[in-house]
Write an enzyme that holds these catalytic residues in place. Structure first.
Site, short mmCIF file in Angstrom:
data_model
loop_
_atom_site.label_atom_id
_atom_site.label_comp_id
_atom_site.label_asym_id
_atom_site.label_seq_id
_atom_site.Cartn_x
_atom_site.Cartn_y
_atom_site.Cartn_z
N ASP A 18 8.97 -7.99 6.66
CA ASP A 18 8.53 -7.33 7.31
C ASP A 18 9.60 -6.79 8.85
OD1 ASP A 18 6.78 -6.54 9.76
OD2 ASP A 18 6.31 -8.37 10.44
N SER A 19 9.47 -6.55 9.80
CA SER A 19 10.67 -5.86 10.40
C SER A 19 10.72 -7.51 11.73
CB SER A 19 10.03 -5.42 12.12
OG SER A 19 7.76 -4.99 12.56
N CYS A 81 4.88 -3.87 6.53
CA CYS A 81 4.94 -3.83 8.02
C CYS A 81 4.42 -2.40 7.76
CB CYS A 81 6.92 -3.36 8.16
SG CYS A 81 7.25 -3.11 9.40
N GLU A 160 2.77 -10.60 20.89
CA GLU A 160 3.51 -11.39 20.57
C GLU A 160 3.75 -12.70 22.08
OE1 GLU A 160 7.14 -10.42 19.58
OE2 GLU A 160 6.75 -9.83 17.43
N CYS A 192 -1.45 -2.19 12.13
CA CYS A 192 -0.29 -2.72 12.69
C CYS A 192 0.05 -4.15 12.16
CB CYS A 192 -0.52 -2.76 14.40
SG CYS A 192 1.45 -2.98 14.20
N HIS A 194 0.22 -6.70 14.01
CA HIS A 194 0.15 -7.64 14.99
C HIS A 194 -1.58 -7.52 14.96
CE1 HIS A 194 4.11 -7.67 14.98
NE2 HIS A 194 4.62 -8.85 16.27
N1 DGL Z 1 5.35 -4.90 11.69
C1 DGL Z 1 5.61 -3.40 12.84
C2 DGL Z 1 3.83 -3.03 12.03
O1 DGL Z 1 3.50 -2.66 10.84
C3 DGL Z 1 4.86 -4.13 13.86
C4 DGL Z 1 5.99 -4.38 15.00
C5 DGL Z 1 7.49 -3.89 15.02
O2 DGL Z 1 7.08 -2.16 15.79
O3 DGL Z 1 8.33 -3.84 14.01
O4 DGL Z 1 4.80 -1.57 12.74
#
Ligand code: DGL
Length: 277
Positions: A18-19, A81, A160, A192, A194
């Protein structure tokens, strides 16, 4: 790329990237669904967020994460992600040499199946929404569907910050959801990493007539199917391993990991995956 010469083995770990740390929600769903599988998690915390970045940049980041996981001899890769899946899934599939699953297809399919009216809302980062990747999957499964996508860029920082049940988040959510509610959707995809943490607040705002689709859970179910079909499911009896890698010192890693994963993290290492420098 320096992967296995003999192909993936059922005893190998599943790689998840993931990012940043948001993908721990997907990892959690994978670990709940597949408790025998060892996992390797890579969070690109040095370069998060991917949401607002250019498609080519995200593609490069995703390929670097792929090379890292292939070096760890993973038997399959989950792109946790949504933004990276939307921008780079075919590139990662070409590169990896092991089965690769993104979160968009399972989440989009689940929404197409679950919706009675075919009017489906999708909320995600700007990158995910502008790629229209969810619309494509949903229309592929259900050509008559009407899909309405809405970027919610404030949600990631709010989650976050831990403000998952807060008036500020409620106000932002009302504003983001209003145009979707006006369209008469009956299904809303949380596109997403989050957003599963906002489920209680979002369900309260949209009411009982709209069902929420969590890409994390659908992805874990799709991974289960993919591993079985490929003969790669683990039959391990002992406790499976879980390793965690981040690309920057994650100052609040413990706090976020507990919030997103629901447990403490033992083996955490900082690594560099940046091929340019
Ligand atoms: N992991 C990203 C997503 O699911 C969210 C956080 C980011 O913008 O890197 O799109």
């Amino acid at each position: 790329m320096t992967g296995s010469d003999t192909g993936p083995a059922p005893s190998g770990p599943v790689g998840v990237f993931d990012s940043g740390l948001g993908g721990l929600t997907v990892l959690r769903a994978v670990r709940d669904r597949l408790p025998r599988e060892s996992t390797v998690y890579l969070g690109d915390t040095a370069r998060v967020p991917y949401g607002p970045k250019a498609a080519d940049t995200i593609r490069r980041y995703a390929l670097e994460a792929t090379d890292f996981l292939v070096d760890k001899r993973v038997k399959a890769i989950v792109i946790a992600c949504n933004t990276a899946t939307a921008r780079a899934l075919p590139d990662v599939q070409d590169r990896a040499g092991v089965p690769v699953l993104g979160v968009v297809e399972p989440g989009g399919r689940a929404a197409a199946t679950a919706s009675a009216s075919g009017r489906i809302g999708v909320i995600g980062t700007r990158g995910t929404v502008s790629s229209r990747a969810y619309s494509r999957v949903i229309h592929h499964c259900r050509p008559d569907a009407e899909v309405f996508e809405q970027a919610c860029p404030l949600f990631v920082p709010l989650v976050e910050e831990g403000w998952t049940d807060d008036d500020v988040t409620r106000l932002a959510a009302q504003r983001y959801l209003e145009p979707l509610l006006e369209k008469g959707i009956d299904t809303l995809v949380l596109a997403c990493t989050h957003y599963p943490l906002l489920k209680p607040l979002l369900s309260e705002l949209v009411g009982p007539g709209i069902q929420l689709i969590d890409s994390a859970e659908s992805t874990a179910a799709a991974l289960d199917d993919l591993l079985s079909a490929a003969g790669l499911s683990s039959s391990r009896e002992e406790q499976p391993g879980a390793s965690y890698y981040v690309t920057d010192e994650a100052a609040r890693f413990d706090l976020l990991a507990r919030r997103l994963l629901g447990e403490e993290v033992d083996h955490l290492e900082m690594v560099s995956v940046d091929s340019t420098g």
